[in-house]
Design a protein around this motif. Structure first.
Motif, short mmCIF file in Angstrom:
data_model
loop_
_atom_site.label_atom_id
_atom_site.label_comp_id
_atom_site.label_asym_id
_atom_site.label_seq_id
_atom_site.Cartn_x
_atom_site.Cartn_y
_atom_site.Cartn_z
N SER A 84 19.04 8.10 -20.56
CA SER A 84 18.82 7.46 -19.26
C SER A 84 18.68 6.06 -19.75
O SER A 84 18.26 5.53 -20.74
CB SER A 84 17.45 7.92 -18.80
OG SER A 84 16.45 8.01 -19.83
N SER A 118 12.83 2.33 -11.50
CA SER A 118 12.01 3.10 -12.42
C SER A 118 10.78 3.54 -11.62
O SER A 118 10.34 4.59 -12.10
CB SER A 118 11.69 2.50 -13.73
OG SER A 118 10.86 1.54 -13.50
N ASN A 119 10.24 2.80 -10.62
CA ASN A 119 9.09 3.23 -10.13
C ASN A 119 9.33 4.42 -8.95
O ASN A 119 8.39 4.99 -8.63
CB ASN A 119 8.57 2.03 -9.13
CG ASN A 119 7.95 0.80 -9.78
OD1 ASN A 119 7.36 1.08 -10.96
ND2 ASN A 119 8.49 -0.38 -9.57
N SER A 173 17.05 2.41 -17.46
CA SER A 173 16.35 1.62 -16.69
C SER A 173 16.39 0.11 -16.57
O SER A 173 16.56 -0.32 -17.60
CB SER A 173 14.95 1.94 -16.64
OG SER A 173 13.98 1.50 -17.55
N ASN A 216 5.39 -0.63 -6.93
CA ASN A 216 4.34 0.43 -7.05
C ASN A 216 2.74 -0.15 -6.63
O ASN A 216 2.05 0.72 -6.59
CB ASN A 216 4.35 1.42 -8.30
CG ASN A 216 4.18 0.45 -9.59
OD1 ASN A 216 3.68 -0.78 -9.31
ND2 ASN A 216 3.92 0.75 -10.59
N THR A 237 8.30 10.33 -1.62
CA THR A 237 7.88 9.66 -2.78
C THR A 237 8.91 9.62 -3.91
O THR A 237 8.86 8.54 -4.41
CB THR A 237 6.42 9.89 -3.36
OG1 THR A 237 6.65 11.18 -3.78
CG2 THR A 237 5.34 9.80 -2.67
N SER A 238 9.76 10.54 -3.88
CA SER A 238 10.73 10.56 -4.91
C SER A 238 12.16 10.96 -4.42
O SER A 238 12.65 12.11 -4.28
CB SER A 238 10.55 11.44 -5.96
OG SER A 238 9.26 11.43 -6.68
N ASN A 252 10.87 6.78 -10.39
CA ASN A 252 11.28 7.83 -11.42
C ASN A 252 12.85 8.14 -11.34
O ASN A 252 13.44 9.18 -11.43
CB ASN A 252 10.90 9.26 -10.99
CG ASN A 252 9.23 9.01 -11.15
OD1 ASN A 252 8.78 8.39 -11.92
ND2 ASN A 252 8.63 9.76 -10.30
N LEU A 253 13.54 7.20 -11.32
CA LEU A 253 15.29 7.24 -11.12
C LEU A 253 15.69 6.12 -12.29
O LEU A 253 15.15 5.32 -12.76
CB LEU A 253 15.70 6.79 -9.84
CG LEU A 253 15.21 7.61 -8.57
CD1 LEU A 253 15.66 7.14 -7.46
CD2 LEU A 253 15.72 9.13 -8.74
N SER A 254 17.01 6.63 -12.79
CA SER A 254 17.54 5.71 -13.38
C SER A 254 18.88 5.38 -13.13
O SER A 254 19.54 6.42 -12.56
CB SER A 254 18.22 6.47 -15.03
OG SER A 254 16.78 6.83 -15.80
#
Length: 536
Positions: free
Chosen positions: A3, A101-102, A5, A25, A70-71, A104-106
């Protein structure tokens, strides 16, 4: 695949969005945030693009979170990033990308490619190159479009070394280069003068015909023409034809430009005629390039023919080209008066279109008209030039004076000299000689003498002196009167006397040495303003 970021990449985000803003965030994402709450007073003085990014991004992210939770998925994030890149505030996308990345992703290949294109279109090529390298290091493979746009932009800016580096990265990833990429490299090599390498690349590509097209050949042809190797360019042109590749107008224009650069515009005209036989129609650039080349290398009669073709087709010649055309044709008319009518037509067209001819163009036209015997038109344009506020050179005035004198209009010529004096134009020998000569021819000996004495007082006593061969034959002018005029001149009233090396017959009452003494005494006398009164 590991992964990745943005925060882990060796990638400098040079815009000051990040330095001026809060982390995503830490923002209140549940409700829209006003600009006052998202930026400090000091940040309001930053550039407009920065302030827009700081103020608008939290609002858009808040709406995005409300809609997706949120995601959000990476697909949703990429769609949102795409919409921001195409908004009125595309620089906000840079901050959004750095904060991925805030969520939770790449970023995936699509995310990177969108940002590479963004950096390329905003001329931040180093950042685009670094991002592409980081993408490859992370195990992701850029799309061929990402490689293409980066190589293209680097080549356009002459950064061929960096473009070749990216090309090598592309080869290492196993991505097959396209014709477009090869064409970009060839154009880039030619742009920086590395024509031999471009030719070598073309020779290599010809082994695989699917990797060459008309643009490949055109790039090399253009590069050769720009370095003065038009004959080699023609060989490449003919080789393309043998391969069944039909040249475009751009290909022909490159050849026209090359031949004109080398002083061979007539060969360009020959190609123009052959071009029509192949069914290709020349465009404005074709004719304009040849016209400029023909004028530059003084092929005036052919230039006139090319210009007339342009007019028939309906092409409009720009103001600069028209001025150049008039000047060149006028100069040529000094040896061939038949072309003066073409210059007059173009000169009239310039004025009819609302343009004001340049001072140089006016002067050249006035000179051509004066030499061509059209002194009334020369005078008209001279006064018109003065009316435009142009400062006429001594040479222009002298040309008009000479033209008037050649047509026997010596009094009009004297009026022009008077205008010169009033305009504080410095007179020279060429201002006096035609006037004195014509006054002598008309038998106005005393007027010629006054003018000659004036030239002496101006310090223009040279080897040339006025010629009077019939002074003693004139019943109204005798030696005693000449001496009397000279004596009056020494008192500041008027000037008289003619002095000539060719003078053979003079009244017995005049001693040659006395004439010399008197006239040189006059030249040493204080300057007076008598000439203005005389010319009035």
């Amino acid at each position: 695949m590991s992964s990745v970021s943005p925060s882990s990449l060796a990638f400098p985000l040079s815009h000051h969005h990040l330095a001026k803003s809060q982390p995503v965030n830490s923002l209140s994402l549940s409700t829209p945030v006003s600009s006052s709450s998202s930026s400090s007073p000091s940040s309001s003085s930053s550039s407009s693009s920065s302030s827009h990014s700081v103020s608008l991004l939290p609002v858009t992210i808040s709406l995005f979170i409300k809609k997706n939770g949120t995601s959000p998925s990476l697909s949703s994030f990429n769609k949102f990033l795409f919409s921001v890149l195409n908004s009125e505030d595309p620089f906000s996308a840079e901050l959004l990308f750095s904060s991925i990345s805030n969520f939770n992703l790449s970023p995936n290949s699509q995310t990177f490619c969108m940002m590479i294109r963004f950096f390329c279109t905003t001329n931040r090529l180093d950042e685009a190159k670094n991002l592409l390298k980081a993408m490859v290091v992370s195990g992701l493979v850029p799309t061929v479009n990402s490689f293409t746009i980066l190589i293209s932009e680097l080549c356009k800016r002459g950064r061929i070394k960096h473009a070749i580096d990216v090309f090598k990265v592309m080869k290492r990833t196993g991505t097959e280069p396209t014709i477009l990429i090869y064409n970009c490299l060839i154009s880039g090599l030619c742009l920086v003068g590395r024509v031999e390498e471009a030719c070598a690349l073309l020779m290599k590509l010809k082994e695989k015909p699917e990797f060459v097209d008309v643009y490949t050949f055109t790039g090399v042809i253009d590069g050769l023409c720009k370095v003065g190797r038009s004959d080699e360019a023609m060989e490449i042109f003919q080789e393309a034809a043998r391969m069944g590749i039909r040249p475009t107008v751009v290909t022909y224009n490159a050849l026209f430009n090359g031949y004109c650069r080398e002083g061979r515009p007539l060969e360009g005209v020959v190609i123009l005629r052959k071009m029509a036989e192949t069914g290709r129609k020349p465009d404005f650039v074709s004719y304009s390039t040849l016209l400029h080349g023909l004028l530059k290398w003084n092929q005036i009669t052919v230039a006139i023919s090319i210009y007339n073709e342009m007019v028939e087709i309906g092409f409009d010649v720009d103001e600069r080209t028209m001025n150049t055309y008039v000047r060149k044709v006028c100069k040529y008319s000094l040896s061939d008066e038949s072309v003066l009518v073409e210059a007059k037509k173009m000169f009239k067209k310039i004025k009819d279109m609302g343009y004001v001819p340049s001072p140089y163009t006016y002067s050249t036209v006035i000179h051509a008209l004066s030499v061509g015997g059209e002194v009334d038109a020369a005078l008209e344009n001279m006064y018109e030039m003065i009316g435009h506020g142009y400062h006429l050179r001594t040479l222009t005035y002298n040309t008009v004076i000479r033209g008037l004198c050649n047509n026997g209009r010596v009094d009009d010529a004297l009026s022009v000299m008077n205008l010169m004096i009033r305009s504080r134009i410095i007179l020279d020998g060429s201002s006096y000689i035609p006037l004195i000569t014509e006054l002598n021819r008309q038998g106005r000996i005393l007027d010629a003498g006054r003018l000659y004495a004036s030239s002496l007082k101006q310090g223009m006593v040279g080897r040339w002196v006025p010629r009077v061969e019939t002074l003693a034959e004139d019943d109204e002018v005798n030696g005693d009167l000449v001496v009397q005029e000279m004596q009056c001149a020494s008192s500041g009233f008027s000037f008289g006397s003619i002095l000539t090396t060719q003078m053979t017959t003079v009244s017995a009452s005049i001693n040659r040495s006395m004439c010399l003494e008197k006239i040189h005494a006059l030249s040493r006398a204080p300057k007076a303003s008598w000439l203005i009164g005389f010319l009035l």
